[in-house]
Design an enzyme around this catalytic site. Structure first.
Site, short mmCIF file in Angstrom:
data_model
loop_
_atom_site.label_atom_id
_atom_site.label_comp_id
_atom_site.label_asym_id
_atom_site.label_seq_id
_atom_site.Cartn_x
_atom_site.Cartn_y
_atom_site.Cartn_z
N GLY A 120 0.79 -1.00 0.01
CA GLY A 120 -0.10 0.05 -0.02
C GLY A 120 0.95 1.35 0.11
N VAL A 121 0.15 2.29 0.62
CA VAL A 121 0.95 3.46 0.38
C VAL A 121 2.23 3.50 1.33
CG1 VAL A 121 0.86 6.02 1.09
CG2 VAL A 121 -1.12 4.70 0.25
N GLU B 111 3.08 -8.82 -0.92
CA GLU B 111 1.50 -8.54 -0.92
C GLU B 111 0.49 -9.90 -0.87
OE1 GLU B 111 -1.68 -7.15 -0.77
OE2 GLU B 111 -0.29 -5.59 -0.65
N SER C 224 3.56 -2.79 6.80
CA SER C 224 2.67 -2.00 6.47
C SER C 224 1.32 -2.71 6.06
CB SER C 224 3.32 -0.98 5.61
OG SER C 224 3.63 -1.75 4.28
N GLY D 220 -1.71 -1.69 7.12
CA GLY D 220 -3.00 -1.17 7.61
C GLY D 220 -3.07 -0.58 9.10
N ARG D 221 -3.92 0.14 9.52
CA ARG D 221 -3.99 0.62 10.73
C ARG D 221 -5.25 0.49 11.27
NH1 ARG D 221 0.19 4.13 11.40
NH2 ARG D 221 -0.90 5.29 12.97
N ASP E 100 -8.94 9.32 11.67
CA ASP E 100 -8.83 7.77 11.65
C ASP E 100 -9.64 7.19 12.77
OD1 ASP E 100 -7.04 8.75 9.58
OD2 ASP E 100 -5.22 7.66 10.63
N ALA F 163 -5.28 12.36 6.19
CA ALA F 163 -5.17 13.57 6.86
C ALA F 163 -5.91 14.48 6.37
CB ALA F 163 -3.56 14.09 6.74
N HIS G 41 0.63 26.61 -21.59
CA HIS G 41 1.59 25.97 -22.36
C HIS G 41 2.89 26.44 -22.29
CE1 HIS G 41 3.00 23.48 -25.78
NE2 HIS G 41 3.52 24.60 -26.14
#
Length: 475
Positions: free
Chosen positions: A192-193, A213, A279, A281-282, A322, A330, A454
């Site tokens: 993930g991130v 993963e 990592s 998740g949370r 969260d 955030a 441009h």
């Protein structure tokens, strides 16, 4: 007698400090409680984002990207540098300075807006006389009262079952940001991130990086076409990403960590690494809040249950960020913090979950807003798609970074923009145009008819919008 406030905010992360400041601006007497500490034991408001998340990771990404360019791309511009080395301690020190500047900035904003700051852990004591008693466990314990309470206690890294973080060999995002030397071999569980960003940092600095993963697809939440394009770029860079793995036993020793896993073919593999970043998740941070003491309702994940306006089951108690449902981002927390402060004041706070942008700050960057093509297909929505590659964009050529594309998805009948997906340079900045457009129900033709500078990368968004109707100005 305890100090009394109109609004007490527990937590000074992006949702909490923004809620506190906005409430103060609306005329309320506000307190904000936060327990984060810096190396000297002083206050470090800003939550996970500022201390061990968004801000420090971007600092390391920027430093490592400079290193990458100096080693591999400056020569293309006629710049000779000789041998380039990285002082990891100085890089990490710069990261810490950036974090402290943000901590100090929040404290300054509290002072400027007359928000009373308490350094310590906040928790519920009891409801009394139309208000709530909140204990502050800091250098000295005290109890304050608030007529309205906003809980913004954030989240914690999720550990693998039976494999706790030791922050030496098995690292959370916190430990990943404090690695003191470039590991020869770095393993990550989760693509993930956090996994991709931290993997990118240390790959650029010379580590051999393997990302494991469990899912069979790469970046399942991302539009499939965009995810495939990103995967090709990461493979080319040397990030080894294994999909569909099943992680088994993890052992640590004096020399590092060993991960046993089964790959997608069903073969048993043993991976040795100096460090392992987990990592996966949370989880919402409600431990120690004493939610049960006042009857605050939590769900099976430990998150605070809220309605569409961030109201909890208790009168006068709200929760944002969260610690509640929705994406753990955030900027989502910030939007909820502002909205709750305005709702407390009797106004109509606004949060549109459909126009919250997502960004992965790798190189190439990945950013998107709205629905993916696979979601539209699953929902039976008739749509039109248009794409444009950065390879055909003059500004991208001048930058020397032509990886990726812009993709527009629009309603087949009304032409309303349903989703925009970008992989490529400055995607994090380019996505904002799409957010504004979708918030105001713009059509793809609206973007196509807006004058874009441009040469600029934003011309790629114009061309992708034109491509929805099979048109182009890129002769």
């Amino acid at each position: 007698m305890s100090q009394a406030f109109d609004v007490v905010v527990i937590g000074a992360g992006p949702g909490g400090y923004i809620a506190a400041i906005r409430a103060a601006q609306l005329g309320f007497k506000v307190a904000c409680i936060d327990e984060w500490k810096n190396a000297a034991g002083g206050p470090a408001p800003g939550g996970t984002c500022t201390n061990v998340g968004c801000i420090p990771s971007k600092a390391l990404l920027q430093s490592s990207e400079h290193f990458e360019h100096a080693n591999h791309h400056f020569a293309d511009h006629g710049i000779s540098t000789g041998k380039v080395t990285m002082d990891v301690a100085k890089m990490v020190g710069r990261k810490d300075t950036v974090v402290k500047q943000n901590n100090d900035g929040i404290l300054y904003l509290f002072k400027k807006n007359k928000v009373t700051f308490f350094h310590g852990r906040g928790s519920f004591v009891a409801a009394a006389d139309g208000a709530y008693q909140i204990k502050v466990a800091g250098a000295a314990e005290e109890v304050i009262t608030g007529k309205q309470v906003v809980v913004a206690t954030g989240s914690n890294a999720r550990a693998l079952p039976g494999v706790p973080f030791d922050e030496e060999f098995i690292l959370s995002n916190d430990g990943a940001l404090r690695i003191g030397a470039v590991p020869k071999k770095l393993a990550l569980i989760g693509s993930g991130v956090i996994g991709l960003e931290m993997g990118s940092v240390w790959r650029r600095l010379g580590a051999e990086v393997t990302i494991l993963e469990g899912l069979p697809t790469f970046l399942g939440a991302v539009d499939e076409q965009i995810a495939k394009e990103a995967k090709k770029a990461f493979d080319k860079q040397g990030l080894k990403i294994e999909l569909g793995v099943k992680v088994g036993e993890i052992k640590t020793g004096k020399k590092g960590v060993n991960v046993a896993y089964t790959n997608a073919k069903g073969e048993a593999v043993s991976l040795d690494a100096d460090k392992l970043i987990v990592s996966i998740g949370r989880v919402p941070n409600t431990i120690g809040l004493n939610a049960e003491g006042v009857g605050l309702q939590l769900d099976e994940r430990g998150a605070i249950v809220v309605d569409g306006d961030c109201k909890t089951n208790l009168p006068g108690v709200w929760a944002v960020g969260d610690v509640v449902r929705g994406p753990m981002l955030a900027h989502k927390a910030e939007e909820e913090g502002v909205a709750v402060a305005e709702r407390i004041a009797g106004q109509h706070g606004h949060v549109n979950f459909n126009t919250i942008p997502w960004v992965i700050y790798t190189s190439p960057e990945i950013a998107w807003v709205g629905r993916t093509e696979q979601q539209l297909k699953a929902d039976g929505v008739a749509y039109k798609a248009g794409t444009f590659p950065f390879l055909a964009n003059g500004r991208a050529r001048a930058l020397g970074d032509t990886t990726g594309m812009v993709k527009f998805l629009a309603d087949a009948k009304t032409d309303e923009i349903l989703g925009v997906h970008i992989v490529g340079p400055m995607a994090s900045e380019l996505i904002s145009e799409a957010v504004v457009a979708m918030e105001f129900k713009a059509s793809a033709e609206d973007i196509a008819r807006i004058c874009h500078a441009h040469p600029s990368l934003s011309e790629a968004t114009k061309e992708a919008a034109l491509a929805v109707d099979k048109r182009t100005l890129n002769f």
